[in-house]
Motif scaffolding. Structure first.
Motif, PDB file in Angstrom:
ATOM      1  N   ALA A 227       0.846  -1.186   0.000  1.00  0.00           N
ATOM      2  CA  ALA A 227       0.000   0.000   0.000  1.00  0.00           C
ATOM      3  C   ALA A 227       0.885   1.242   0.000  1.00  0.00           C
ATOM      4  O   ALA A 227       2.113   1.156   0.103  1.00  0.00           O
ATOM      5  CB  ALA A 227      -0.911  -0.016   1.223  1.00  0.00           C
ATOM      6  N   LEU A 228       0.263   2.391  -0.109  1.00  0.00           N
ATOM      7  CA  LEU A 228       1.034   3.629  -0.172  1.00  0.00           C
ATOM      8  C   LEU A 228       1.774   3.914   1.127  1.00  0.00           C
ATOM      9  O   LEU A 228       2.796   4.591   1.125  1.00  0.00           O
ATOM     10  CB  LEU A 228       0.110   4.803  -0.526  1.00  0.00           C
ATOM     11  CG  LEU A 228      -0.410   4.803  -1.965  1.00  0.00           C
ATOM     12  CD1 LEU A 228      -1.421   5.926  -2.164  1.00  0.00           C
ATOM     13  CD2 LEU A 228       0.730   4.938  -2.962  1.00  0.00           C
ATOM     14  N   ARG A 229       1.248   3.437   2.253  1.00  0.00           N
ATOM     15  CA  ARG A 229       1.919   3.591   3.546  1.00  0.00           C
ATOM     16  C   ARG A 229       2.367   2.213   4.006  1.00  0.00           C
ATOM     17  O   ARG A 229       1.728   1.575   4.833  1.00  0.00           O
ATOM     18  CB  ARG A 229       0.989   4.238   4.567  1.00  0.00           C
ATOM     19  CG  ARG A 229       0.595   5.675   4.204  1.00  0.00           C
ATOM     20  CD  ARG A 229      -0.464   6.213   5.167  1.00  0.00           C
ATOM     21  NE  ARG A 229       0.017   6.227   6.544  1.00  0.00           N
ATOM     22  CZ  ARG A 229       0.740   7.213   7.086  1.00  0.00           C
ATOM     23  NH1 ARG A 229       1.066   8.260   6.353  1.00  0.00           N
ATOM     24  NH2 ARG A 229       1.134   7.159   8.345  1.00  0.00           N
ATOM     25  N   SER A 230       3.474   1.747   3.448  1.00  0.00           N
ATOM     26  CA  SER A 230       3.950   0.397   3.724  1.00  0.00           C
ATOM     27  C   SER A 230       5.430   0.437   4.069  1.00  0.00           C
ATOM     28  O   SER A 230       6.201   1.201   3.472  1.00  0.00           O
ATOM     29  CB  SER A 230       3.739  -0.500   2.493  1.00  0.00           C
ATOM     30  OG  SER A 230       4.423  -1.730   2.640  1.00  0.00           O
ATOM     31  N   GLY A 231       5.819  -0.413   5.017  1.00  0.00           N
ATOM     32  CA  GLY A 231       7.235  -0.522   5.352  1.00  0.00           C
ATOM     33  C   GLY A 231       8.068  -1.017   4.190  1.00  0.00           C
ATOM     34  O   GLY A 231       9.277  -0.745   4.119  1.00  0.00           O
ATOM     35  N   ALA A 232       7.431  -1.740   3.260  1.00  0.00           N
ATOM     36  CA  ALA A 232       8.165  -2.219   2.094  1.00  0.00           C
ATOM     37  C   ALA A 232       8.703  -1.066   1.259  1.00  0.00           C
ATOM     38  O   ALA A 232       9.769  -1.178   0.638  1.00  0.00           O
ATOM     39  CB  ALA A 232       7.264  -3.106   1.241  1.00  0.00           C
ATOM     40  N   LEU A 233       7.980   0.052   1.245  1.00  0.00           N
ATOM     41  CA  LEU A 233       8.452   1.211   0.491  1.00  0.00           C
ATOM     42  C   LEU A 233       9.675   1.833   1.148  1.00  0.00           C
ATOM     43  O   LEU A 233      10.525   2.426   0.471  1.00  0.00           O
ATOM     44  CB  LEU A 233       7.334   2.241   0.351  1.00  0.00           C
ATOM     45  CG  LEU A 233       6.063   1.770  -0.363  1.00  0.00           C
ATOM     46  CD1 LEU A 233       5.136   2.950  -0.612  1.00  0.00           C
ATOM     47  CD2 LEU A 233       6.388   1.065  -1.675  1.00  0.00           C
ATOM     48  N   ILE A 234       9.790   1.695   2.477  1.00  0.00           N
ATOM     49  CA  ILE A 234      10.998   2.154   3.163  1.00  0.00           C
ATOM     50  C   ILE A 234      12.196   1.328   2.700  1.00  0.00           C
ATOM     51  O   ILE A 234      13.268   1.873   2.395  1.00  0.00           O
ATOM     52  CB  ILE A 234      10.835   2.045   4.690  1.00  0.00           C
ATOM     53  CG1 ILE A 234       9.699   2.954   5.181  1.00  0.00           C
ATOM     54  CG2 ILE A 234      12.146   2.375   5.407  1.00  0.00           C
ATOM     55  CD1 ILE A 234       9.396   2.802   6.661  1.00  0.00           C
ATOM     56  N   THR A 235      12.007   0.018   2.635  1.00  0.00           N
ATOM     57  CA  THR A 235      13.094  -0.845   2.169  1.00  0.00           C
ATOM     58  C   THR A 235      13.494  -0.484   0.752  1.00  0.00           C
ATOM     59  O   THR A 235      14.686  -0.414   0.427  1.00  0.00           O
ATOM     60  CB  THR A 235      12.665  -2.319   2.235  1.00  0.00           C
ATOM     61  OG1 THR A 235      12.151  -2.614   3.535  1.00  0.00           O
ATOM     62  CG2 THR A 235      13.835  -3.232   1.940  1.00  0.00           C
TER      63      THR A 235
END
Length: 371
Positions: A227-235
């Motif tokens: 989703a747009l607020r996902s920890g995966a996007l931090i990675t």
């Protein structure tokens, strides 16, 4: 005091990462680094850190040593030759790593697979299938042992080869608890990594920070669903900041779990439709990492095949003897010791380089020639 004890004392002092890294790089001998920290080399410290350095808790230290004594466990300083090369190149490399499993796997070419903790059924299937495909092609699959995409990535990788789990707890703790069995499997057949000492419980702030280790260990990060607020996007962001490749799988415009992937693709991430899209893109950099690993092991530089970092049987008599002893049926290490007359240490190094090329496959600790 030996090196392990010194590193354990330093780990309990909770020094700022930059301070601990500077100490260990200036004094590669952990005992010397500890003495330097005790005599002002770490700068101004709070009362808790000073107490931990000067008068470490003997019961805690004994418990940490007991954990290190059980199985294939290590505490690695950033100055240690075994510290993973790719992670060391990042500005956020942890000064210490606690490793449960095969430390050499941290040097293998790795692809991180990350995504939602509550994925769709299709997302779970994709994570599992892509991980199995990457592992089957000779890559180590790295993820964070969270529920959802992480879990499926580890499970998929274990069907074909091995996997690296970077955890946000101590290496002896499990979160979520439902992955207790999976973490034990990974420690036995792959590697569990943590920057936190044994006994560290699940703390919310530790989980986003472990993403930097996932990104730093890997040549590329693949986001399956986010989703747009996902920890995966931090990675994914950390991977890009470290100069690594980022890939994402697109999905339906109506699926909220695809929107994070679409944002990454619009920002320049590689669009992925099948595992081969990632493997072919990464083959040249994987070959470079393979050369570093061979240099570390002291083996002759072998031929590199497209699609995976490749090691042919080496030119030495030991390589030839081992290759002759291997068959297409899996053989345990102790039988290979009997057949070749080589030591376990020598066999492990040669088998590691053969695995890196895909010349050898491993199944529950048994080795065979790859068909």
């Amino acid at each position: 005091m030996n090196a392990e004890r010194a590193l354990l004392v330093l780990s309990r002092a909770r020094l700022p990462d930059a301070v601990a890294r500077a100490l260990l790089q200036a004094w590669p001998d952990p005992v010397a680094a500890l003495e330097a920290a005790r005599h002002g080399g770490a700068g101004r410290l709070d009362a808790g850190s000073r107490q931990a350095l000067m008068r470490p808790d003997p019961a805690r230290l004994d418990a940490d040593l007991a954990w290190l004594g059980g199985g294939r466990r290590r505490v690695l300083a950033c100055s240690d030759p075994d510290y993973p090369a790719l992670l060391a190149q990042t500005p956020w490399a942890p000064p210490l790593l606690f490793v449960d499993g095969d430390v050499d796997l941290l040097w293998f070419p790795q692809i991180a697979i990350v995504g939602s903790r509550r994925p769709s059924a299709a997302g779970r299937e994709r994570a599992f299938a892509y991980a199995a495909a990457f592992a089957g092609a000779g890559w180590a699959v790295t993820s964070g042992l969270a529920g959802g995409i992480d879990t499926q990535a580890h499970l998929g990788a274990l069907t074909a080869w091995r996997t690296v789990a970077v955890v946000g707890t101590g290496p002896d703790r499990v979160f979520p608890p439902g992955n207790t069995g999976l973490q034990a499997r990974i420690a036995a057949a792959g590697t569990v990594v943590s920057e936190h000492p044994p006994g560290t419980p699940a703390i919310a702030a530790h989980f986003p920070s472990r993403n930097r280790i996932i990104a730093g260990l890997s040549l590329a990060t693949l986001v399956v669903e986010a989703a747009l607020r996902s920890g995966a996007l931090i990675t994914a962001r950390l991977a890009a900041e470290a100069g690594r490749e980022v890939f994402a799988i697109p999905g339906s415009p109506d699926n909220p779990l695809a929107r994070g992937c679409h944002r990454l693709i619009r920002a320049g991430a590689g669009l992925v439709e099948e595992p081969a899209d990632v493997v072919s893109e990464l083959a040249p950099v994987a070959a470079s990492l393979a050369d570093q690993l061979r240099g570390r092991l002291g083996t002759a530089p072998p031929r590199v095949a497209a699609g995976a970092a490749a090691v042919q049987p080496g030119p030495t008599a030991d390589h030839s003897r081992l290759w002759s002893a291997l068959g297409h049926d899996p053989i345990p290490l102790d039988v290979l010791v009997q057949r070749t007359g080589l030591t376990v240490a020598t066999l492990s190094s040669i088998l590691l380089t053969m695995e890196l090329d895909g010349q050898v496959v491993v199944d529950n600790g048994r080795y065979a020639r790859r068909s």
